[in-house]
Design an enzyme around this catalytic site. Structure first.
Site, PDB file in Angstrom:
ATOM      1  N   ALA A 115       0.528  -1.620   0.052  1.00  0.00           N
ATOM      2  CA  ALA A 115       0.187   0.224  -0.207  1.00  0.00           C
ATOM      3  C   ALA A 115       0.912   1.324   0.146  1.00  0.00           C
ATOM      4  O   ALA A 115       0.394   2.949   0.138  1.00  0.00           O
ATOM      5  CB  ALA A 115      -0.936  -0.004   1.333  1.00  0.00           C
ATOM      6  N   ASN A 171       0.690  -4.095   8.062  1.00  0.00           N
ATOM      7  CA  ASN A 171       1.768  -4.967   7.141  1.00  0.00           C
ATOM      8  C   ASN A 171       2.027  -3.932   6.093  1.00  0.00           C
ATOM      9  O   ASN A 171       3.427  -3.944   6.116  1.00  0.00           O
ATOM     10  CB  ASN A 171       1.052  -5.512   5.829  1.00  0.00           C
ATOM     11  CG  ASN A 171       0.220  -6.537   6.597  1.00  0.00           C
ATOM     12  OD1 ASN A 171       0.690  -7.624   6.985  1.00  0.00           O
ATOM     13  ND2 ASN A 171      -1.207  -6.948   5.831  1.00  0.00           N
ATOM     14  N   HIS A 200      -0.825   7.053   4.712  1.00  0.00           N
ATOM     15  CA  HIS A 200      -0.407   6.838   4.496  1.00  0.00           C
ATOM     16  C   HIS A 200       0.455   7.738   4.686  1.00  0.00           C
ATOM     17  O   HIS A 200       1.338   7.675   3.184  1.00  0.00           O
ATOM     18  CB  HIS A 200       0.660   4.839   4.732  1.00  0.00           C
ATOM     19  CG  HIS A 200      -0.288   4.076   4.355  1.00  0.00           C
ATOM     20  ND1 HIS A 200      -0.332   3.281   5.763  1.00  0.00           N
ATOM     21  CD2 HIS A 200      -1.360   3.158   3.839  1.00  0.00           C
ATOM     22  CE1 HIS A 200      -1.321   2.062   5.741  1.00  0.00           C
ATOM     23  NE2 HIS A 200      -1.216   2.263   4.533  1.00  0.00           N
TER      24      HIS A 200
END
Ligand SMILES: NC(=O)c1ccc[n+]([C@@H]2O[C@H](COP(=O)([O-])OP(=O)(O)OC[C@H]3O[C@@H](n4cnc5c(N)ncnc54)[C@H](O)[C@@H]3O)[C@@H](O)[C@H]2O)c1
Length: 252
Positions: A115, A171, A200
Site C-alpha cells: 500500500a 503490513n 500512510h
C-alpha cells in the site's frame, strides 16, 4: 512448459489478481487457488472466464508445481504454510508481511511495496545510513473498530508490536521494517472520522537528507482494511517474477 501461478486466499487482493490474469496483464497459463473458505473460490470462478483450478489444501496447491505462489490470506496462513512454501521450488510473493518479521527470509521470498512505495529510495539511503523512520497511518474509525468522532491517536510504538495489534492494517509498517532493518520503524495510528482514504505518511531522516512520502489510497470495496494499491503492487511484482523466470528458462 505450463506456467502455473498459485494463489492462497481468494479475497480482495486475490480477486484483483485473478481479474488481471483474465485481462492478460499477467502472462500465465493457469491459476490454482486455495482458500479455506471454498465459497470464496467458487465466487472467484464465477467472476472470471478463464479456468481456475481449485486446491483443497496447501499440499494440493504445491503439487501443481506453481512457478510463483502469491499469499493473500493473512499472517496466520504465512506462519502455518511457510515451512512447506520455502521448501518448494516456487518463488513466493507474501502480502501479509507482518508475519515475515518473525520468520527467516530466503532469496525466494518476495514482498511488494504493497500500500506504499518509494522502497527503492529507502534501500538506497540504507546503504549510507538511516537515522529515523516514522510511519503515520490514518484510517477511518470503522476500519479500526473505533467510534471516536474527533481525530484520535490510538497507537504509538514500533512496527514489530504494531503488526501484532493491527494485523490487517500494519503490513505497511512491516514492509518498511523489512526494508530498513535493523533500523526501528516508529508507528503512529490515527483514527480519523474525516478520512475517506487509507493514508500512510512516511518520514525518513538519513545520512544525506530527509524524505517525506505520502499515499492516500482508496480502500478496496470488498475489504476496506486493504488499499487498492496493494493489489496492483502484487500484480506488478508477479509480472516481474514471471518475466525473470522466462528469461532464466531461455538462458539455461
Ligand atoms: N503488504 C501490504 O501492504 C498489504 C496491503 C493490504 C493487505 N495486505 C494483507 O494481504 C492479505 C490479503 O488481503 P485481502 O484484502 O485480500 O484479505 P481478504 O480478507 O479479503 O481475503 C483473505 C482470504 O484468505 C482466506 N484465508 C484466510 N486464512 C487462510 C488460510 N489459512 N488458508 C487459506 N486461505 C485463507 C480467507 O478465507 C479470504 O478469502 C491480508 O493479510 C492483508 O492484511 C497487505
Amino acid at each position: 512448459m505450463v506456467k502455473t501461478v498459485g494463489l492462497i486466499g481468494a479475497g480482495a487482493i486475490g480477486t484483483v489478481l485473478a481479474e488481471a490474469i483474465e485481462q492478460k496483464l499477467v502472462n500465465c497459463d493457469e491459476l490454482v487457488v486455495f482458500d479455506i473458505e471454498t465459497t470464496k473460490v467458487e465466487k472467484l470462478r464465477a467472476l472470471v472466464k478463464f479456468p481456475i483450478k481449485t486446491a483443497s489444501n496447501i499440499d494440493e496447491l504445491l503439487a501443481t508445481n506453481p512457478i510463483v505462489i502469491v499469499e493473500a490470506a493473512g499472517q496466520g496462513a504465512v506462519r502455518e504454510y511457510y515451512p512447506k512454501l520455502i521448501a518448494s521450488d516456487a518463488e513466493l510473493i507474501i502480502m501479509s508481511t507482518g508475519a515475515l518479521l518473525d520468520l527467516q527470509l530466503t532469496p525466494k521470498v518476495h514482498f511488494p511495496a504493497g500500500a506504499i512505495g518509494g522502497l527503492d529510495a529507502l534501500l538506497a539511503a540504507a546503504n549510507a545510513g538511516i537515522n529515523e523512520v516514522t510511519l503515520t497511518s490514518r484510517k477511518s474509525p470503522k476500519v479500526l473498530f473505533k467510534s471516536n468522532t474527533q481525530e484520535t491517536l490510538i497507537y504509538e510504538g514500533f512496527a514489530e508490536e504494531a503488526v501484532k495489534l493491527f494485523p490487517k492494517e500494519m503490513n505497511v509498517a512491516a514492509t518498511l521494517a523489512l526494508t530498513v532493518k535493523p533500523v526501528k520503524v516508529q508507528v503512529r495510528v490515527i483514527s480519523d472520522p474525516q478520512i475517506t482514504r487509507n493514508t500512510h505518511e512516511i518520514w525518513v531522516k538519513w545520512h544525506y537528507g530527509e524524505m517525506q512520502l505520502k499515499f492516500a489510497n482508496q480502500p478496496h470495496p470488498d475489504n476496506p482494511h486493504t488499499s487498492a494499491l496493494a493489489a496492483w503492487a502484487t500484480i506488478r511484482l508477479l509480472q516481474d517474477l514471471l518475466k525473470h523466470k522466462e528469461i532464466s528458462q531461455t538462458l539455461f
